[in-house]
Design an enzyme around this catalytic site. Structure first.
Site, PDB file in Angstrom:
ATOM      1  N   MET A   1      24.364   8.954   2.055  1.00 17.71           N
ATOM      2  CA  MET A   1      24.208  10.277   2.661  1.00 17.71           C
ATOM      3  C   MET A   1      24.517  10.228   4.150  1.00 17.71           C
ATOM      4  O   MET A   1      25.172  11.113   4.694  1.00 17.71           O
ATOM      5  CB  MET A   1      22.793  10.820   2.410  1.00 17.71           C
ATOM      6  CG  MET A   1      22.615  12.275   2.767  1.00 17.71           C
ATOM      7  SD  MET A   1      23.775  13.364   1.924  1.00 17.71           S
ATOM      8  CE  MET A   1      22.767  13.984   0.570  1.00 17.71           C
TER       9      MET A   1
ATOM     10  N   GLU B   1       0.811  -1.223   0.000  1.00 17.76           N
ATOM     11  CA  GLU B   1       0.000   0.000   0.000  1.00 17.76           C
ATOM     12  C   GLU B   1       0.843   1.271   0.000  1.00 17.76           C
ATOM     13  O   GLU B   1       0.425   2.302  -0.533  1.00 17.76           O
ATOM     14  CB  GLU B   1      -0.966   0.012   1.186  1.00 17.76           C
ATOM     15  CG  GLU B   1      -2.102  -0.997   1.086  1.00 17.76           C
ATOM     16  CD  GLU B   1      -1.772  -2.347   1.699  1.00 17.76           C
ATOM     17  OE1 GLU B   1      -0.577  -2.595   2.013  1.00 17.76           O
ATOM     18  OE2 GLU B   1      -2.692  -3.167   1.879  1.00 17.76           O
TER      19      GLU B   1
END
Lengths: 571, 182
Positions: free
Chosen positions: A479, A54
């Site tokens: 990162m 979902e």
């Protein structure tokens, strides 16, 4: 004659069709089964894309909405189906994306009993939606859908949750659809105040060193042309936010690039040199402003926005202009004087040149060493004639992806800005392709983020979605690793990845793929990817030590810019 | 400068509005000092009156965020001097203790309070006024032991000569009529 009575499920489908919806993303389950049963009869008019999770449905709907300007629609079941949409809803709220999520719910009679797959969806979604409503009666379905689309798509767009009780799906009511265009307590079309427009024009006319900050509000207001007219008439250099990137063509001589922590040097540095900041449809996010105490203190500030709650929220401004950017910018442009700001524009040359030689050239055209992310991105941009829809995940791949792509048309950047959702990329790319089937969709994703929503490769396979996946593999969470190296004494805590064979994985889903490590292979591999009729995974292996520069570290001013590990831009 | 602000919001009668409004305070770590919700002069429109301690910039932000909620019609913030306000306090005190002290009549007169019920065991006193007054009476009564004490949230009315909500609703009604004619 009495009107024909329909079930709530059928009313929902007919209401969606009345709103012009032709594509929805979803996943069935117990409490929404009546709606899916009804959808079976409407397959020709309403295309349902069965995602694999979902969360993927919400990101796909976001990608679809961002590329097309239409409202994205998601249909899921109750409980876990609904809670899995939370990340996408929060993301859509932060990035002002129009989206309507319809979730099944237990029948009204069972609400509050901790029934199977019952959760308080309205309660959970209240803080992250523009509107959240529980439909308990079939009579309310058409009204709620009409209102949901009106709220999601007007004013500052955002997500709406409709919590659809099962009894309302099966009970019957008369159906008559009336589009919503008015809610007493909500005015998405505020009149533009003439006085503030006149003042804004005066301030612009008086400025010697104006700087325009262009946010996503320009795209959402459809004001791309209006903003260029303002820039050109008053000769104002413009900088964009991450989400505003493609609203002005990269090639426009007054486009000075991207703002923010990893933005371009010139606009960041010049923020603290200008005498007037003109912010349009942007919200002074901390990634854009860096430390607020030293942010553009020398400048007067004008803020154009459709959301009055953004005025003076982070940065105090001298003038705020409420309204749709298309109208307000056009009104201001009519009153500004034609002029040239040669000297001011020349001030951008030095930071621009320094970034080019010390950051961009090093990244885009290295002569030796491992492949670089920027190099891969800029080459993809070149081979797509700067025309692709650029979708990114979050992290280094995102910053490299947006920095080294060029844009020639609006609605070409789809990225998770405010929320910074890893795993956004792959499903968003799927949605973007459905939203713009004629355009090439290129996804830049890292090996971390890809594995967060990897299952959507199944959606790509099932529907033969044509997306070009450029996987920048560095076997680390790049990162975070960059921060660990710069600010945490190289203590690389939990940032190493042990990866699967991505090309084999893609192959298992019937997706063609190729892994490259050498510079000599790059051009040919990109051409092969773009020429291939269908999805393609191009895995480019890059060094784990690579970092994204320029960088303004947290706690520093907007004009403090690291050009590499050792060098700070000299003001 | 931080001080007590009264924030009022007028809203449509929709489920969950109290939650929508209260989370705006929670998110900014603002303590709700008092809260009252009631009908307003406008049919079907509810009025929230909330007091909180913050600075003016924060009060503006909170009002903007409240107004942003779809079902909120308008929201405002006021300093103490901008409004007329009251709260109601009820006190339950032991009747024998009060009678023994012989102080009841003086206190009722001094505070302009009312006796709502006098039972052989307890007496219930009502006082309407500002917080300082209701608090002062509490302290005076507490010498004899207050068994129960409860205070309503603040209710307030502005001293402004313009009814901003009416103006807003008029302009919206105008907009509705124009849309219908289109």
């Amino acid at each position: 004659m009495a009107k024909e009575k329909l079930t709530g499920s059928e009313i929902l489908i007919k209401s969606l069709l009345a709103e012009g919806v032709d594509t929805v993303f979803g996943y069935p389950g117990g409490a929404i089964t009546p709606v899916f049963d009804c959808m079976y009869d409407y397959q020709d008019e309403l295309k349902h894309i069965l995602v694999r999770h979902e969360q993927g449905a919400t990101h796909a709907a976001q990608g679809y909405a961002r590329v097309s300007g239409k409202t994205g629609v998601v249909i899921v079941t109750s409980g876990p189906g609904a809670t899995n949409t939370i990340t996408g809803i929060a993301d859509a709220m932060m990035d002002s994306t129009p989206m309507v999520v319809i979730a099944g719910q237990m029948p009204s009679s069972m609400l509050g009993t901790d029934a199977f797959q019952e959760t308080d969806v309205v309660g959970i979604t209240l803080p992250i939606t523009k509107w959240s409503y529980q439909i308990r009666r079939a009579e309310d379905v058409a009204w709620a859908v009409a209102r949901a689309f009106y709220i999601a798509s007007t004013g500052r767009p955002g997500p709406v949750m409709l919590d659809f009780a099962k009894n309302a799906q099966t009970e019957v009511a008369e159906f008559e659809y009336k589009k919503c265009n008015y809610i007493r307590s909500y005015n998405p079309y505020p009149n533009i105040n003439e006085e503030s427009v006149r003042k804004a024009a005066e301030m612009i006319n008086a400025a010697k060193k104006p700087l325009l900050l262009v946010g996503q509000g320009v795209t959402l207001g459809g004001a791309e042309q209006e903003i260029i007219e303002l820039m050109e008439k008053a000769d104002i250099p413009a900088a964009t936010t991450l989400l505003g990137l493609s609203s002005i063509p990269s090639s426009h001589p007054l486009n000075m690039g991207m703002l923010g922590m990893h933005g371009n040097v010139a606009p960041n540095v010049m923020t603290n040199e200008c005498d007037l900041l003109i912010a349009v449809g942007m919200r002074f996010d901390d990634r854009v402003t860096a430390v607020l105490d030293s942010y553009a203190k020398q400048a007067k500030k004008i803020h154009f926005d459709i959301d009055p709650s953004e005025f003076n929220k982070n940065v105090a401004v001298d003038l705020s202009v409420l309204g749709n950017s298309k109208e307000s910018i056009a009104a201001v442009t009519a009153l500004v004087e034609k002029r040239e700001n040669k000297e001011w524009l020349q001030m951008f040359d030095r930071p621009k040149a320094e970034e080019k030689s010390k950051v961009i050239d090093v990244e885009v055209a290295p002569e030796s060493g491992p492949l670089k992310m920027g190099e891969v991105v800029s080459r993809v941009s070149k081979y797509t004639n700067d025309n692709a829809v650029v979708v990114t995940d979050v992290g280094q791949n995102q910053m490299m992806g947006v920095r080294y792509s060029k844009y020639s048309q609006p609605r070409s950047v789809i990225t998770s800005g405010g929320l910074g959702t890893m795993g956004f990329g792959l499903p968003a790319a799927v949605g973007a392709k459905f939203g713009a089937p004629a355009r090439t969709v290129c996804l830049f994703v890292g090996d971390g983020g890809l594995q967060m929503t990897l299952q959507e490769l199944g959606t790509i396979k099932a529907y033969g979605v044509n997306v070009k996946i450029i996987l920048l593999t560095n076997t680390v969470l790049g990162m975070v690793r960059q921060w660990q190296e710069l600010f945490f004494e190289k203590r690389f805590s939990e940032t190493n990845l042990s990866n699967p064979d991505f090309v084999a994985l893609a192959a298992a889903y019937g997706i063609k793929g190729r892994r490259i490590e050498k510079r000599e292979e790059l051009d040919e591999a990109i051409e092969e990817m773009l020429q291939h009729d269908g999805s393609y995974l191009l895995e480019a292996v890059v060094a784990k030590e690579e970092m994204v520069f320029p960088m303004t570290p947290t706690g520093k001013s907007v004009n403090y810019v690291m050009l590499n590990r050792d060098e700070i831009y000299k003001l | 400068m931080e001080k007590l602000y009264t924030i009022t919001a007028l809203s449509e009668n929709e489920v969950g509005l109290l939650n929508q409004i209260s989370i705006i305070f929670t998110r900014r770590k603002l303590n709700i000092e008092s809260l009252s919700v009631s009908a307003s002069a406008i049919n079907g429109v509810h009025k929230f009156v909330i007091t909180t301690v913050c600075d003016e910039a924060m009060a503006i932000k909170v009002v903007n965020q409240i107004e942003k909620r779809i079902d909120v019609i308008r929201a405002f913030y006021y300093a103490e001097e901008d409004i007329v306000y009251q709260e109601v306090a009820l006190y339950k005190v032991s009747t024998p203790a009060l009678l023994e002290a012989g102080d009841l009549e003086r206190l009722v007169r001094k505070y302009n309070a009312r006796i709502l019920e006098m039972h052989p065991v307890y007496t219930i006193i009502e006082k309407t006024g500002h917080t300082e007054e209701t608090q002062s009476l509490f302290q005076d009564l507490d010498k004899y032991g207050v068994l129960q004490f409860v205070k309503s949230g603040r209710v307030s009315i502005t001293k402004s000569t313009i009814e901003h909500v009416d103006k807003y609703l008029e302009s919206q009604e105008q907009r509705r009529i124009e849309l219908e004619e289109k």
